[in-house]
Structure formats: C-alpha cells, structure tokens
Write an enzyme that holds these catalytic residues in place. Structure first.
Site, short mmCIF file in Angstrom:
data_model
loop_
_atom_site.label_atom_id
_atom_site.label_comp_id
_atom_site.label_asym_id
_atom_site.label_seq_id
_atom_site.Cartn_x
_atom_site.Cartn_y
_atom_site.Cartn_z
N ASP A 11 43.52 45.23 36.75
CA ASP A 11 42.89 45.46 35.45
C ASP A 11 41.74 46.46 35.50
O ASP A 11 41.23 46.85 34.45
CB ASP A 11 42.37 44.13 34.87
CG ASP A 11 43.50 43.20 34.53
OD1 ASP A 11 44.51 43.69 34.02
OD2 ASP A 11 43.38 42.00 34.79
N HIS B 272 40.16 38.40 42.92
CA HIS B 272 41.47 37.83 42.64
C HIS B 272 41.63 36.54 43.43
O HIS B 272 41.14 36.45 44.55
CB HIS B 272 42.58 38.81 43.03
CG HIS B 272 43.88 38.51 42.37
ND1 HIS B 272 44.78 37.63 42.91
CD2 HIS B 272 44.41 38.94 41.21
CE1 HIS B 272 45.82 37.55 42.10
NE2 HIS B 272 45.63 38.33 41.06
#
Ligand code: CMC
Length: 428
Positions: free
Chosen positions: A363, A306
C-alpha cells in the site's frame, strides 16, 4: 503429512499431537483433539501462531519476502502475466493454455453487465457515501438478484457465481465512482480487456469517445495482479468464516469487503496517501518518524509493516517500478513520490524500524500510482476489493470443496462475571 509428534504437558498430563508438514513453510501442530484430551483451549488472539486451514493457492515466506501463487513468484506474474491469466491460475491451479485463457476471458466478459434494477439500488445511497460503503451494500445485494447460482453444494453453481463476482466487480466499482461524481453510469464495452473496460466505465463519459491509454491499462492490470490473493489475511479469513456456515457467496464476499475496508488492511492505501499529503515535503518526515516511534502517539507509518512480511514486501518493489512507468507514460510528476522515497530511506535506516522489521508494504506506493491515473483516494480500497475478489472466491471454493470443512467457531478465554442472580430493577 509427517510422522512427527509434538508433546505437551499441561494440567499434569502429557499428550502427543501430530505435526503436519505442507509442501513448504513451517510445520503445524495439529491441536484438534487438545480440548477433548486436556479440557484446555489454545489462546491466540489475532491468530499469530494459528493455521486455520489447508490451502494450495498462495504461499508467503515473510522472512524472505516471497509470495507465490500456485508456486509462481509474484514478480514473474506481474512482469509476464495478466490479471485474467492470474485469475485463471488462482481458480484452477494451473496456468491456462491460450485456448483456455481465451475461453475464460470470454466467459468473464459475458458476465460484466449488472441487472438493470441495481442502478436503482445505487440511487438509495447518499451522494457523499464512501464508495466502500456502496461496495458492501451492492455486492451483498447481488444475493437478491442472482438466485440461479447459489446452490453452494453444486460445483457448477459455485463456478458461475465466482465468474459473476469477478466479472461484475469492475462494473460495480466504476458505478460507485460515477455515482459519487454525479456522472451517468457507463455500460461495459466487451470489445475491451477486463482492465480497459474498467477504465472506460470509470473515466469515460457518454458525450465523448474514451481511448484507453495502453501504459495505464498495463499498470492498472499489474496493480490488480499484485492484489489478487494473499493467503489467509483478515478479509480472506472473513470470507472463509462467513462461507463456513454455508452462507450465500455474494454475501460472503460483501463480508470480505467490509473487513478489507479497515485502515490496518486494505484501507491502508487510502491512509498512506493521506499521510504522505499530510507530511507534504521531505523536511517534515523526521517529525512523523518520531511520532510513529512514540508509544504514546497512536500514529503509525501507513503502508509500513506487515503481519507476515518481515522483509521488503515483494509487491511494493513492483509498485515502485510501476510508479515510474506511469509517470513516464502520462508525463506527470508528483512531489509526493519524492517524499515517499525519502520517507522509506529514513525509516529503513532507523533502528526502530530495523529492529521491528518494518518495511514498505503493497500500500505504500500504490496510492501514488492510482492518484496519477486519476482515482480519488476514496476509490483506492475499492480497487483492492475488485482485484482481491478472485482470491476470495478461489479460497471460498477451496474451502467448500474440502470434505473435512467445518463451520468456523473459535473459543475464548472468558473474563466476565461468574454466575450471579438477577436483581429486580426496583432493588438496583
Ligand atoms: N508504524 C510504526 N510502528 C509500527 C508499525 C507502523 N506502521 N507497524 C507496526 N509497528 C510496531 C508496533 O507498534 C509494534 O511495536 P511494539 O512491539 O513495540 O508494540 C510492532 O511494530 C509490531 O506491530 P503489531 O501491530 O503488533 O504487528 P501486527 O502484525 O499486529 O500488525 C500491521 C501488522 C500491518 C497491522 C501493522 O504493521 C500496521 O498497522 N501497519 C500500518 C497499516 C498498514 O500499512 N496496513 C497494510 C498491510 S499490507 C496490505 C494488506 O494486507 O491489507
């Protein structure tokens, strides 16, 4: 704002720039006068060191794995709150009283239907169209249907179009699904909750009664809560940039949906489940870990890493718990969950992922839950878009209400040819 200054020496000149402090988080150097004072721009592709706005909505501490909405930690909201309540919080800044929540839910419920002509609009798409393609088109098309709430200078208009977007998104998403499977559209049922209604419009058929399974409704509502906002990510920045020109709100959200679709952003949930399917069994994991580490192989572990989190994504923690709850409620098992857990374990003990601080993100586990509930992978990013709509509209509203708001207009480092004379075609 603090009295701190930062100084910069460039091109033989030293200039002072104000350093501003927020309530928490890193200070920012205010460089707005830099070009006027030095004739130079800053260079920051991908905005890795650039704060593009002030915002009081969401705060992330990526090193500590903290995500706060209006100050409230995401773990507490996911456990105790609901998507409607979090939506109210994001839009209004405070948690609602029970009366305010009831009124807000009633208002959203009253806007769930779509203009009937939009059903015809759907039929223009090929049956095999990706539902995200349909979402971009239909949400953009709302601009052509709801003309009475698009004066963005009027707070009441902004509120109505925000409510319309939040309310209609489940209907639009469910219709995109129904269209792809060739089933009739199911109208909203305002007796149901926001999330229950979405499940019925998606999985119900006119020939049978549809019963919402409370555990699935709760899990789905939590997934929506986990995706509601995430400060200045790519799609939110896209919505802000589109909105900064004064564009129609529905068109701005369609722009956000287009950006979200990419596999580096919201499309990662679809890509993560496809990757787990491709890996299949735990014995193949090492091969894929090796590929992810190989600089000459474009493969990346989807659902890992991320821009902001350099620690476990707090949303991934809640997702992992939710997988177990959904499996228990539906009495199902999915061997891919075992593969995912093992993949996480192997990756987290590998120095490559440790050094680069790559952890599972939101996710990584969401696809396993959505698949157990019955969604095809192509719908995963649609669900993300549905839930993120409230974040987009909250951020868009915040931007438009800011008296200092300007059109977004980045500069560049030009690397093309310098001026040259046109050569007639006959001489080339
Ligand atoms: N697998 C393998 N290596 C990775 C991964 C990954 N998933 N993510 C980053 N890296 C490596 C990358 O190769 C780079 O290595 P080096 O420094 O040697 O060049 C380093 O880690 C930093 O990566 P980056 O691409 O410069 O970092 P970024 O902040 O620009 O990208 C990201 C963040 C999310 C796009 C990236 O981690 C990624 O592509 N992850 C996979 C896609 C994904 O799961 N996206 C969902 C994000 S969370 C939901 C959302 O907000 O939409």
């Amino acid at each position: 704002m603090s009295d701190n200054q930062a100084s910069l020496t460039a091109g033989g000149k030293t200039i002072d720039m104000p350093v501003n402090s927020g309530t928490i988080g890193p200070d920012v150097i205010d460089i707005r006068k830099l070009y006027a004072q030095t004739g130079m721009f800053t260079y920051d592709p991908g905005f890795t060191s650039t704060a593009s706005c002030d915002s009081a909505i969401t705060y992330i501490d990526g090193d500590e794995g903290v995500l706060l909405h209006r100050g409230y930690p995401i773990g507490q909201l996911a456990e105790h709150s609901s998507f409607m309540e979090v939506s109210y919080l994001l839009l209004n800044g405070e948690l609602p009283s029970s009366g305010e929540l009831a009124e807000f839910s009633r208002t959203i419920t009253r806007h769930t239907m779509l203009h009937e002509q939009l059903a015809t609009f759907y039929r223009g798409f090929r049956r095999d169209a990706h539902p995200m393609a349909i979402m971009c088109g239909v949400v953009g098309a709302l601009s052509a249907f709801y003309h009475d709430s698009t004066d963005i200078a009027d707070p009441t208009h902004r509120k109505i179009s925000s409510h319309r977007l939040i309310a209609k998104m489940p209907t639009i998403a469910a219709m995109a699904y129904k269209y792809s499977v060739g089933q009739p559209f199911v109208y909203p049922d305002n007796k149901l909750s926001y999330t229950g209604n979405f499940l019925k419009m998606t999985f119900g058929v006119p020939a049978e009664e549809y019963e919402v399974v409370p555990a699935v409704e709760k899990a789905m509502d939590r997934i929506f809560t986990l995706h509601a906002d995430h400060e200045q990510n790519a799609s939110t920045s896209t919505v802000r940039l589109a909105g900064s020109s004064g564009a129609n709100p529905f068109a701005c959200i369609a722009a956000g949906i287009a950006c979200l679709w990419g596999p580096a952003h919201g499309g990662a949930n679809e890509a993560a489940l496809n990757m787990l399917k491709e890996i299949g069994t735990p014995d193949k994991i090492q091969h894929y870990i090796d590929r992810a580490k190989d600089k000459n192989d474009p493969f990346r572990l989807m659902g890992f890493g991320h821009r902001v989190y350099k620690n476990y994504d707090p949303r991934a923690t809640v997702m992992q718990t939710t997988v177990r709850e959904v499996f228990a409620a539906l009495n199902v098992q999915d061997p891919l969950f075992e593969t995912a857990l093992r993949l996480e374990e192997i990756a987290l003990s590998d120095p490559y992922f440790a050094e680069k601080k790559l952890f599972p993100n939101v996710d990584f586990y969401s696809g396993i839950i959505l698949s157990a509930i019955g969604f095809p992978t192509t719908m995963f990013t649609v669900l993300f878009a549905l839930a993120r709509t409230v974040g987009w509209v909250a951020q868009w509203n915040e931007m438009i209400s800011d008296p200092g708001q300007k059109i977004g207009r980045p500069r560049q480092l030009y690397t093309g040819p310098t001026q040259r004379d046109y050569i007639p075609l006959s001489e080339r």
